[in-house]
Design a protein around this motif. Structure first.
Motif, short mmCIF file in Angstrom:
data_model
loop_
_atom_site.label_atom_id
_atom_site.label_comp_id
_atom_site.label_asym_id
_atom_site.label_seq_id
_atom_site.Cartn_x
_atom_site.Cartn_y
_atom_site.Cartn_z
N THR A 193 0.81 -1.22 0.00
CA THR A 193 0.00 0.00 0.00
C THR A 193 0.84 1.27 0.00
OG1 THR A 193 -0.11 -0.08 2.41
CG2 THR A 193 -1.91 -1.10 1.21
N ASP A 194 2.16 1.14 0.03
CA ASP A 194 2.97 2.35 0.13
C ASP A 194 2.90 3.21 -1.13
OD1 ASP A 194 5.52 0.83 2.15
OD2 ASP A 194 3.84 2.07 2.72
N GLY A 195 3.16 2.59 -2.28
CA GLY A 195 3.03 3.28 -3.54
C GLY A 195 4.13 4.29 -3.83
N ILE A 196 5.17 4.36 -3.00
CA ILE A 196 6.27 5.28 -3.27
C ILE A 196 7.58 4.59 -2.92
CG2 ILE A 196 4.93 7.37 -2.89
CD1 ILE A 196 6.14 7.56 -0.14
N SER A 197 8.67 5.18 -3.31
CA SER A 197 9.98 4.59 -3.09
C SER A 197 10.32 4.53 -1.61
CB SER A 197 11.04 5.42 -3.83
OG SER A 197 12.33 5.12 -3.37
N ASP A 198 11.07 3.49 -1.23
CA ASP A 198 11.57 3.38 0.13
C ASP A 198 12.40 4.60 0.52
OD1 ASP A 198 10.49 0.91 0.64
OD2 ASP A 198 12.23 -0.17 -0.10
N MET A 199 13.10 5.18 -0.44
CA MET A 199 14.03 6.26 -0.14
C MET A 199 13.31 7.49 0.41
SD MET A 199 16.89 4.91 -0.67
CE MET A 199 17.97 6.33 -0.55
N THR A 200 12.00 7.60 0.17
CA THR A 200 11.26 8.75 0.66
C THR A 200 10.53 8.46 1.96
OG1 THR A 200 9.26 8.18 -0.60
CG2 THR A 200 10.91 9.56 -1.69
N GLN A 201 10.62 7.24 2.47
CA GLN A 201 9.91 6.92 3.70
C GLN A 201 10.64 7.47 4.92
OE1 GLN A 201 9.29 2.57 3.41
NE2 GLN A 201 7.10 3.07 3.48
N SER A 202 9.85 7.84 5.92
CA SER A 202 10.42 8.32 7.18
C SER A 202 9.42 8.07 8.28
CB SER A 202 10.74 9.82 7.09
OG SER A 202 9.56 10.57 6.86
N PHE A 203 9.92 8.06 9.52
CA PHE A 203 9.05 7.99 10.69
C PHE A 203 8.84 9.41 11.22
CE2 PHE A 203 11.28 3.79 11.13
CZ PHE A 203 10.15 2.98 11.02
N TYR A 204 7.59 9.73 11.59
CA TYR A 204 7.36 10.95 12.36
C TYR A 204 6.83 10.51 13.71
CZ TYR A 204 6.52 15.75 13.62
OH TYR A 204 6.59 16.97 14.25
N TRP A 205 7.69 10.66 14.74
CA TRP A 205 7.36 10.25 16.10
C TRP A 205 6.67 11.42 16.80
CZ3 TRP A 205 9.06 5.26 17.36
CH2 TRP A 205 9.94 4.70 16.44
N TYR A 206 5.53 11.15 17.42
CA TYR A 206 4.82 12.27 18.03
C TYR A 206 4.09 11.85 19.30
CZ TYR A 206 0.27 10.53 16.33
OH TYR A 206 -0.87 9.78 16.11
N ASP A 207 3.71 12.87 20.06
CA ASP A 207 3.01 12.63 21.33
C ASP A 207 2.21 13.88 21.69
OD1 ASP A 207 2.59 11.02 23.84
OD2 ASP A 207 3.51 12.79 24.73
#
Length: 510
Positions: free
Chosen positions: A10-24
């Motif tokens: 379901t990602d549909g984009i390159s791995d190179m553009t993936q990132s985590f946004y950690w939030y609270d």
């Protein structure tokens, strides 16, 4: 490329553009749909968990939301976090801007939004924050390769299935003065601050959003180092298609805190019934052939009624609801549960596999009854528009276009155009009025100001929509003062600030 950066269907984009946004979030109460956020913190990392802010972001960022005039905070929540409404008023931004900044970050293409128990609380806070502010509540879960994840189910799985290399604090070893729950609880403690302390992870101040974010990333690095296979498996399970495929194939190992620590938070389960993202799971510790002997009424009662309210001698059926879009830890490779752990949790794997075949035979016979169980108790009471996200279906294309125009308008433009906006869903007319009043009350007409004062009075004086009233607010402060140390300067400063705030808000709506 770091571990866990694999492309999912379901990602549909390159791995190179993936990132985590950690939030609270730190909030002014524990009701995720109606209590308001006070503080938000976030930090973006790459897939190797190294800081990697996107354009316009900082390495670690904190935002505050200005409180509105139609809401009072929970005094207990303020005491826990140390955040009082005066601080948010001084440092904060209008909720519209606050929501917009968070929305931008969670919707950067390829973002995996994540935290500690975010899908149990913070993501719901996000959705209703976006809903109140005319932003798409769901796009950060699917659009442009974005997805949601939660570290908490993985932590439970590491403890239940492996556990080596990580120190697990026990409730009975904790100081009850610091953690009052320790006086009555036993077994493993999954509180973030206890896990980080036990494992030497820096956690400057629990219940400060940025400190919690940094501590969560530290815990993630430890788990990724010690249990890389479980990390990869759990990361892939943020795809509900992957979870659904495992459930359709056969019995699965499911680790979830709702199963209970006494049972290792673990069960071998089979899918009993599915509707959209909701799945009813049967615990294969028990024989599903019992469903053949029960009436429709008995099945519904024994699935939907809490054990404490069932007649004596009647037990709930071993059925639990799973949300497949909430990153459950599900594994179709039954070998992930070792024989020793299975025995410890009272699981007979061979017997469970046999019972699954029985489940397949019984399933068609009870499908209609189980559909009623999922619908049980829904939509019985009218819901206030602020909390009506899940009522009334999805937003029409026309109203979505109107949302975009609303977000693009200046406060003065919106004041001029609001009377002419006609929505397909009439709820949004009231939402627009509240949106303007909470963010830019100075733009209201004289009639609108009167309507806003009536709205605030209904909530804060009469308790409309389940709101905390001024009278009850002061009672809660008094109760907390009586319970605690009168010499504690921090507590007394918080109580003093809360008293001042209550008197100010009460006078404004009287």
């Amino acid at each position: 490329m770091g571990r866990g950066a694999r492309l999912t269907p379901t990602d549909g984009i390159s791995d190179m553009t993936q990132s985590f946004y950690w939030y609270d979030f730190e909030t002014f109460g524990i009701r995720s749909r109606t209590d308001r956020p006070a503080q938000f913190a976030g930090m973006r990392t790459d897939m190797n968990l190294e800081p990697s802010p996107a354009a316009g972001e900082e390495a670690g960022e904190v935002f505050y939301a200005k409180p509105s005039e139609d809401y009072l905070p929970s005094p207990e929540s303020c005491l826990l976090t140390g955040i009082v409404p005066q601080l948010c008023e001084e440092r904060g931004m209008p909720e519209s801007e606050f929501a917009g900044r968070i929305f931008e970050r969670l919707n950067v293409p390829g973002t995996i939004s994540i935290g500690y128990n975010t899908l149990g609380f913070d993501d719901e806070v996000c959705r209703f924050l976006f809903w109140r502010n005319f932003l798409d509540p769901y796009s950060h879960g699917w659009k442009d390769g974005c997805s949601r994840w939660d570290l908490f189910p993985l932590v439970c799985a590491v403890w239940a299935l492996r556990g080596d290399g990580i120190r697990w604090p026990l409730w009975e070893e904790l100081d009850p003065e610091r953690f009052p729950q320790a006086a009555v609880r036993k077994g493993v403690c999954m509180k973030l601050e206890c896990l980080t302390e036990a494992n030497g992870i820096t956690h400057g101040h629990a219940h400060d959003a940025l400190s919690d974010v940094e501590a969560t990333i530290g815990l993630a690095r430890l788990i990724r180092e010690k249990e890389p296979k479980l990390w990869d498996w759990a990361l892939a399970n943020r795809s509900k298609e992957q979870v659904r495929a495992a459930l359709e194939k056969g019995p699965v190992v499911w680790v979830s805190p709702k199963i209970g620590v006494a049972r290792g938070c673990t069960m071998l389960g089979g899918m009993l019934y599915a509707n959209g993202n909701d799945v009813l799971m049967w615990d294969l510790r028990e024989d599903p052939s019992v469903l053949r002997t029960l009436s429709r009424e008995e099945i519904i009662e024994r699935i939907t009624t809490p054990q404490s309210k069932l007649p004596e001698g009647v037990t709930r059926l071993p059925v639990r609801k799973m949300k497949i879009n909430a990153s459950p830890f599900v594994c179709g490779a039954l070998g992930v549960l070792s024989p020793d752990r299975a025995a410890c949790y009272g699981i007979d794997r061979a017997a469970a596999v046999e019972r699954y075949q029985t489940l397949l035979e019984v399933r068609p016979l009870v499908e209609g009854i189980l559909a009623e169980c999922l619908e049980h108790g829904g939509g019985l009471e009218p819901v206030d528009v602020d909390a009506a996200l899940y009522d009334g279906g999805f937003t029409s294309a026309g109203d979505k276009r109107r949302f975009t125009e609303i977000r693009r308008s200046t406060p003065d433009q919106l004041a001029a155009s609001a009377p002419r906006i006609v929505f397909d869903d009439e709820r949004f007319t009231e939402m627009l009025f509240r949106f303007r009043a909470r963010n830019w009350p100075e733009t209201l007409s004289v009639d609108e100001q009167d309507a806003w004062r009536r709205h605030c009075a209904a909530r804060l004086l009469e308790g409309a929509a389940g709101s905390l009233t001024v009278d009850r607010y002061f009672e809660e402060i008094d109760e907390l003062q009586a319970e605690g140390d009168m010499e504690d300067e921090r507590r007394q400063m918080i109580f003093e600030a809360l008293y001042d705030w209550g008197e100010r808000v009460g006078a404004a709506c009287s």
